[in-house]
Scaffold this motif. Structure first.
Motif, PDB file in Angstrom:
ATOM      1  N   ILE A 329       0.847  -1.207   0.000  1.00  0.00           N
ATOM      2  CA  ILE A 329       0.000   0.000   0.000  1.00  0.00           C
ATOM      3  C   ILE A 329       0.876   1.248   0.000  1.00  0.00           C
ATOM      4  O   ILE A 329       0.628   2.200  -0.749  1.00  0.00           O
ATOM      5  CB  ILE A 329      -0.942  -0.015   1.210  1.00  0.00           C
ATOM      6  CG1 ILE A 329      -1.950  -1.161   1.099  1.00  0.00           C
ATOM      7  CG2 ILE A 329      -1.667   1.324   1.347  1.00  0.00           C
ATOM      8  CD1 ILE A 329      -2.736  -1.410   2.366  1.00  0.00           C
ATOM      9  N   ALA A 330       1.908   1.234   0.835  1.00  0.00           N
ATOM     10  CA  ALA A 330       2.809   2.389   0.905  1.00  0.00           C
ATOM     11  C   ALA A 330       3.489   2.636  -0.439  1.00  0.00           C
ATOM     12  O   ALA A 330       3.628   3.792  -0.874  1.00  0.00           O
ATOM     13  CB  ALA A 330       3.850   2.163   2.006  1.00  0.00           C
ATOM     14  N   LEU A 331       3.897   1.569  -1.127  1.00  0.00           N
ATOM     15  CA  LEU A 331       4.549   1.716  -2.424  1.00  0.00           C
ATOM     16  C   LEU A 331       3.580   2.293  -3.452  1.00  0.00           C
ATOM     17  O   LEU A 331       3.933   3.209  -4.210  1.00  0.00           O
ATOM     18  CB  LEU A 331       5.099   0.373  -2.900  1.00  0.00           C
ATOM     19  CG  LEU A 331       5.771   0.377  -4.275  1.00  0.00           C
ATOM     20  CD1 LEU A 331       6.986   1.302  -4.285  1.00  0.00           C
ATOM     21  CD2 LEU A 331       6.166  -1.038  -4.692  1.00  0.00           C
ATOM     22  N   ALA A 332       2.360   1.769  -3.490  1.00  0.00           N
ATOM     23  CA  ALA A 332       1.363   2.287  -4.441  1.00  0.00           C
ATOM     24  C   ALA A 332       1.073   3.756  -4.174  1.00  0.00           C
ATOM     25  O   ALA A 332       0.932   4.554  -5.111  1.00  0.00           O
ATOM     26  CB  ALA A 332       0.087   1.459  -4.352  1.00  0.00           C
ATOM     27  N   ASN A 333       0.999   4.125  -2.906  1.00  0.00           N
ATOM     28  CA  ASN A 333       0.759   5.533  -2.567  1.00  0.00           C
ATOM     29  C   ASN A 333       1.935   6.407  -2.972  1.00  0.00           C
ATOM     30  O   ASN A 333       1.760   7.552  -3.406  1.00  0.00           O
ATOM     31  CB  ASN A 333       0.488   5.680  -1.071  1.00  0.00           C
ATOM     32  CG  ASN A 333      -0.905   5.221  -0.679  1.00  0.00           C
ATOM     33  OD1 ASN A 333      -1.833   5.256  -1.488  1.00  0.00           O
ATOM     34  ND2 ASN A 333      -1.065   4.783   0.560  1.00  0.00           N
ATOM     35  N   GLN A 334       3.140   5.871  -2.808  1.00  0.00           N
ATOM     36  CA  GLN A 334       4.328   6.648  -3.151  1.00  0.00           C
ATOM     37  C   GLN A 334       4.411   6.896  -4.660  1.00  0.00           C
ATOM     38  O   GLN A 334       4.734   8.002  -5.104  1.00  0.00           O
ATOM     39  CB  GLN A 334       5.586   5.934  -2.662  1.00  0.00           C
ATOM     40  CG  GLN A 334       6.854   6.767  -2.808  1.00  0.00           C
ATOM     41  CD  GLN A 334       8.047   6.127  -2.114  1.00  0.00           C
ATOM     42  OE1 GLN A 334       7.919   5.130  -1.410  1.00  0.00           O
ATOM     43  NE2 GLN A 334       9.230   6.692  -2.312  1.00  0.00           N
ATOM     44  N   ILE A 335       4.113   5.870  -5.435  1.00  0.00           N
ATOM     45  CA  ILE A 335       4.093   6.047  -6.896  1.00  0.00           C
ATOM     46  C   ILE A 335       2.908   6.913  -7.301  1.00  0.00           C
ATOM     47  O   ILE A 335       3.024   7.812  -8.138  1.00  0.00           O
ATOM     48  CB  ILE A 335       4.021   4.683  -7.605  1.00  0.00           C
ATOM     49  CG1 ILE A 335       5.247   3.838  -7.275  1.00  0.00           C
ATOM     50  CG2 ILE A 335       3.910   4.872  -9.119  1.00  0.00           C
ATOM     51  CD1 ILE A 335       5.130   2.395  -7.726  1.00  0.00           C
ATOM     52  N   GLY A 336       1.755   6.635  -6.695  1.00  0.00           N
ATOM     53  CA  GLY A 336       0.526   7.369  -6.991  1.00  0.00           C
ATOM     54  C   GLY A 336      -0.430   6.528  -7.809  1.00  0.00           C
ATOM     55  O   GLY A 336      -0.100   6.114  -8.922  1.00  0.00           O
ATOM     56  N   MET A 337      -1.618   6.270  -7.267  1.00  0.00           N
ATOM     57  CA  MET A 337      -2.559   5.409  -7.968  1.00  0.00           C
ATOM     58  C   MET A 337      -3.061   6.041  -9.261  1.00  0.00           C
ATOM     59  O   MET A 337      -3.370   5.327 -10.220  1.00  0.00           O
ATOM     60  CB  MET A 337      -3.733   5.055  -7.061  1.00  0.00           C
ATOM     61  CG  MET A 337      -3.486   3.856  -6.151  1.00  0.00           C
ATOM     62  SD  MET A 337      -2.865   2.377  -7.009  1.00  0.00           S
ATOM     63  CE  MET A 337      -4.111   2.117  -8.281  1.00  0.00           C
ATOM     64  N   ILE A 340      -0.418   5.122 -11.701  1.00  0.00           N
ATOM     65  CA  ILE A 340      -0.436   3.682 -11.964  1.00  0.00           C
ATOM     66  C   ILE A 340      -1.607   3.322 -12.875  1.00  0.00           C
ATOM     67  O   ILE A 340      -1.446   2.583 -13.859  1.00  0.00           O
ATOM     68  CB  ILE A 340      -0.513   2.902 -10.634  1.00  0.00           C
ATOM     69  CG1 ILE A 340       0.826   3.008  -9.886  1.00  0.00           C
ATOM     70  CG2 ILE A 340      -0.876   1.442 -10.885  1.00  0.00           C
ATOM     71  CD1 ILE A 340       0.796   2.434  -8.481  1.00  0.00           C
ATOM     72  N   GLU A 341      -2.787   3.826 -12.556  1.00  0.00           N
ATOM     73  CA  GLU A 341      -3.962   3.509 -13.376  1.00  0.00           C
ATOM     74  C   GLU A 341      -3.782   4.004 -14.806  1.00  0.00           C
ATOM     75  O   GLU A 341      -4.130   3.306 -15.767  1.00  0.00           O
ATOM     76  CB  GLU A 341      -5.220   4.116 -12.763  1.00  0.00           C
ATOM     77  CG  GLU A 341      -6.472   3.835 -13.578  1.00  0.00           C
ATOM     78  CD  GLU A 341      -7.732   4.398 -12.957  1.00  0.00           C
ATOM     79  OE1 GLU A 341      -8.738   4.545 -13.687  1.00  0.00           O
ATOM     80  OE2 GLU A 341      -7.740   4.704 -11.737  1.00  0.00           O
ATOM     81  N   ARG A 342      -3.239   5.197 -14.938  1.00  0.00           N
ATOM     82  CA  ARG A 342      -3.013   5.741 -16.276  1.00  0.00           C
ATOM     83  C   ARG A 342      -2.068   4.846 -17.077  1.00  0.00           C
ATOM     84  O   ARG A 342      -2.297   4.569 -18.262  1.00  0.00           O
ATOM     85  CB  ARG A 342      -2.437   7.158 -16.162  1.00  0.00           C
ATOM     86  CG  ARG A 342      -2.178   7.849 -17.498  1.00  0.00           C
ATOM     87  CD  ARG A 342      -1.835   9.322 -17.277  1.00  0.00           C
ATOM     88  NE  ARG A 342      -1.567  10.008 -18.523  1.00  0.00           N
ATOM     89  CZ  ARG A 342      -0.354  10.184 -19.043  1.00  0.00           C
ATOM     90  NH1 ARG A 342       0.721   9.716 -18.395  1.00  0.00           N
ATOM     91  NH2 ARG A 342      -0.190  10.815 -20.191  1.00  0.00           N
ATOM     92  N   ARG A 343      -1.022   4.362 -16.423  1.00  0.00           N
ATOM     93  CA  ARG A 343      -0.082   3.460 -17.082  1.00  0.00           C
ATOM     94  C   ARG A 343      -0.774   2.163 -17.504  1.00  0.00           C
ATOM     95  O   ARG A 343      -0.586   1.674 -18.626  1.00  0.00           O
ATOM     96  CB  ARG A 343       1.080   3.153 -16.137  1.00  0.00           C
ATOM     97  CG  ARG A 343       2.059   2.094 -16.626  1.00  0.00           C
ATOM     98  CD  ARG A 343       2.878   2.588 -17.788  1.00  0.00           C
ATOM     99  NE  ARG A 343       3.936   1.630 -18.131  1.00  0.00           N
ATOM    100  CZ  ARG A 343       4.857   1.838 -19.058  1.00  0.00           C
ATOM    101  NH1 ARG A 343       4.870   2.970 -19.733  1.00  0.00           N
ATOM    102  NH2 ARG A 343       5.791   0.937 -19.302  1.00  0.00           N
ATOM    103  N   HIS A 344      -1.572   1.602 -16.598  1.00  0.00           N
ATOM    104  CA  HIS A 344      -2.279   0.360 -16.925  1.00  0.00           C
ATOM    105  C   HIS A 344      -3.153   0.539 -18.159  1.00  0.00           C
ATOM    106  O   HIS A 344      -3.191  -0.322 -19.053  1.00  0.00           O
ATOM    107  CB  HIS A 344      -3.144  -0.072 -15.737  1.00  0.00           C
ATOM    108  CG  HIS A 344      -2.358  -0.621 -14.596  1.00  0.00           C
ATOM    109  ND1 HIS A 344      -2.836  -0.658 -13.300  1.00  0.00           N
ATOM    110  CD2 HIS A 344      -1.106  -1.158 -14.532  1.00  0.00           C
ATOM    111  CE1 HIS A 344      -1.931  -1.197 -12.506  1.00  0.00           C
ATOM    112  NE2 HIS A 344      -0.875  -1.512 -13.238  1.00  0.00           N
ATOM    113  N   ARG A 345      -3.862   1.636 -18.220  1.00  0.00           N
ATOM    114  CA  ARG A 345      -4.767   1.876 -19.346  1.00  0.00           C
ATOM    115  C   ARG A 345      -3.971   2.098 -20.642  1.00  0.00           C
ATOM    116  O   ARG A 345      -4.369   1.605 -21.705  1.00  0.00           O
ATOM    117  CB  ARG A 345      -5.677   3.066 -19.048  1.00  0.00           C
ATOM    118  CG  ARG A 345      -6.675   2.799 -17.924  1.00  0.00           C
ATOM    119  CD  ARG A 345      -7.635   3.980 -17.727  1.00  0.00           C
ATOM    120  NE  ARG A 345      -8.536   3.752 -16.611  1.00  0.00           N
ATOM    121  CZ  ARG A 345      -9.683   3.086 -16.676  1.00  0.00           C
ATOM    122  NH1 ARG A 345     -10.064   2.563 -17.845  1.00  0.00           N
ATOM    123  NH2 ARG A 345     -10.445   2.925 -15.620  1.00  0.00           N
TER     124      ARG A 345
END
Length: 436
Positions: A329-337, A340-345
């Protein structure tokens, strides 16, 4: 009849000690595999993201133990935990196994405590209150809690879809076989054209006997992102409980449980959040908690004051897994969801276009709002399993799909554009050599 004696084998002490020494000598290698004896690379900074996004994600790729010559396209089954998560898990094992807790009544066991230090960051991440979250081991376990815990009688109907994971479907099938409830399946189109199509199908399938609407936020079969908020609102308007299988969602895309309006939600953060295997959660809306029975009973099972915590009272379990969940969770928050979502799409859109240009039939929704990090295509006459095995043995590329010709391609943020191009080149090679 004579009884033959069985002699214990004689242990060759020299060979045994040599083998033991070999194992002991290999321990630094094991530590190296977990990146505990080397400097973990720092996360790239925002300046790099602003100047060169692909270089930014290339730097993040270094946090994973997946070898550089491998391409992994199956986060939809299980993600690879990055180094910060592995550090947290292993360090927690070192700490808990010392048995040196300050309080002599304190033991490192999961199922007899609130574990708010883990529930608090999780609740903030998924948009709910701590007391609505129970820490369980995966979505299957959470779905079983839901299916076994809701009061239903023979003849009551549970409405679901034909794209559910076995861990979501079969808890209801067990309940039907044992207690006579009725499980009704809606057939979703492949692909789902738009949200209205799903809402109409569900609305038309509801009867006076419908008690529960159970469906996946993102389906395991095609990766379609179903309109959760609208479906839950529809269920609420009919007096029906809504239960959502969110195994794929945390770490893939942003969401807020209170905004979705569901009554119950299950998840497996080991997929897209890349948390510890064996860490999951069950969300139960506060107004519904007292309507859900426990199916595992130990101390505290009937204590309504502890709210959803009573569903995580499962007996001794794996506390270091919770440390890994918190680190993910801390890593995802640090990168920024949002990032991350934009990259996935972006990556999913790229691989979908490339596959459609090659004549694949898309089972992924044409509506961009109804897809994110999973692309599913049908590629007849190619048989999926032989190609999957060839991809891995010949090209070190891991994919997943279904029979006879379905490919489900996952695009986690650490997947690079060059990795997708490697897969596309391998697909072209296989098709030309096996289906000329």
């Amino acid at each position: 009849m004579a009884i033959r004696s069985v002699e214990a084998p004689v242990i060759d002490r020299r060979n045994f000690l040599s083998s033991f020494a070999a194992v002991a000598g290999s321990m630094p290698l094991s530590a190296k595999l977990l990146a505990l004896d080397e400097q973990t690379p720092q996360l790239p900074d925002d300046a790099l993201y602003a100047s060169n996004e692909e270089a930014y994600w290339s730097e993040l790729r270094k946090q994973y133990l997946i070898p550089d010559d491998e391409v992994y396209l199956n986060n939809g089954t299980v993600g690879s935990s990055p180094k910060p998560v592995l550090h947290a898990i292993v360090e927690a094992y070192h700490d808990t196994e010392r048995m040196a807790q300050a309080d002599p009544e304190d033991y490192p066991i999961w199922g007899y405590a609130a574990w708010n230090e883990f529930r608090d960051p999780l609740a903030a991440f998924v948009g709910c209150q701590r007391d609505e979250i129970a820490l369980v081991r995966n979505a299957t376990e959470a779905n079983s809690y839901i299916a076994n815990g809701v009061d239903l009688k023979a003849g009551d109907e549970v409405l679901t879809t034909d794209q559910e994971h076995p861990g979501g479907e079969h808890p209801w099938n067990l309940r039907a076989k044992r207690y006579g409830i009725v499980v009704k399946k809606i057939t979703l189109p492949r692909p789902v054209p738009n949200a209205a199509a799903v809402l109409n199908l569900v609305n038309d399938a509801i009867t006076p006997k419908t008690r529960v609407l159970f469906f996946s936020h993102i389906t395991t079969v095609t990766g379609v992102v179903l309109p959760v908020k609208e479906l839950c609102a529809l269920a609420r308007s009919k007096g029906i409980l809504s239960a959502v299988d969110g195994a794929h969602v945390p770490g893939m895309m942003r969401f807020n449980l209170h905004e979705l309006g569901c009554d119950m939600y299950s998840s497996s953060p080991h997929k897209w959040l890349q948390a510890t295997k064996g860490s999951g959660f069950l969300y139960v809306r506060d107004e519904v908690i007292d309507r859900l029975w426990n199916t595992i009973a130990t101390e505290g099972w009937d204590d309504t004051k502890i709210r959803a915590e009573r569903f995580q009272r499962i007996g001794s379990s794996n506390v270091p897994a919770l440390h890994g969940l918190r680190a993910s969770i801390a890593l995802a928050n640090q990168i920024g969801m949002e990032r991350i979502e934009r990259r996935h799409r972006q990556m999913a859109d790229y691989i979908l276009k490339q596959m459609m240009d090659r004549g694949a039939q898309s089972w992924t929704s044409p509506d961009p709002a109804l897809r994110c990090g999973i692309v599913t295509v049908n590629v007849p006459p190619i048989e999926r399993l032989p190609m999957e095995k060839w991809m891995w043995s010949a090209k070190k590329i891991r994919i997943r799909g279904g029979e006879p010709s379905k490919l489900r391609l996952s695009t986690p943020y650490y997947l690079l554009r060059k990795d997708i191009d490697r897969f596309l080149a391998a697909f072209d090679e296989y098709r030309s050599s096996h289906h000329a």
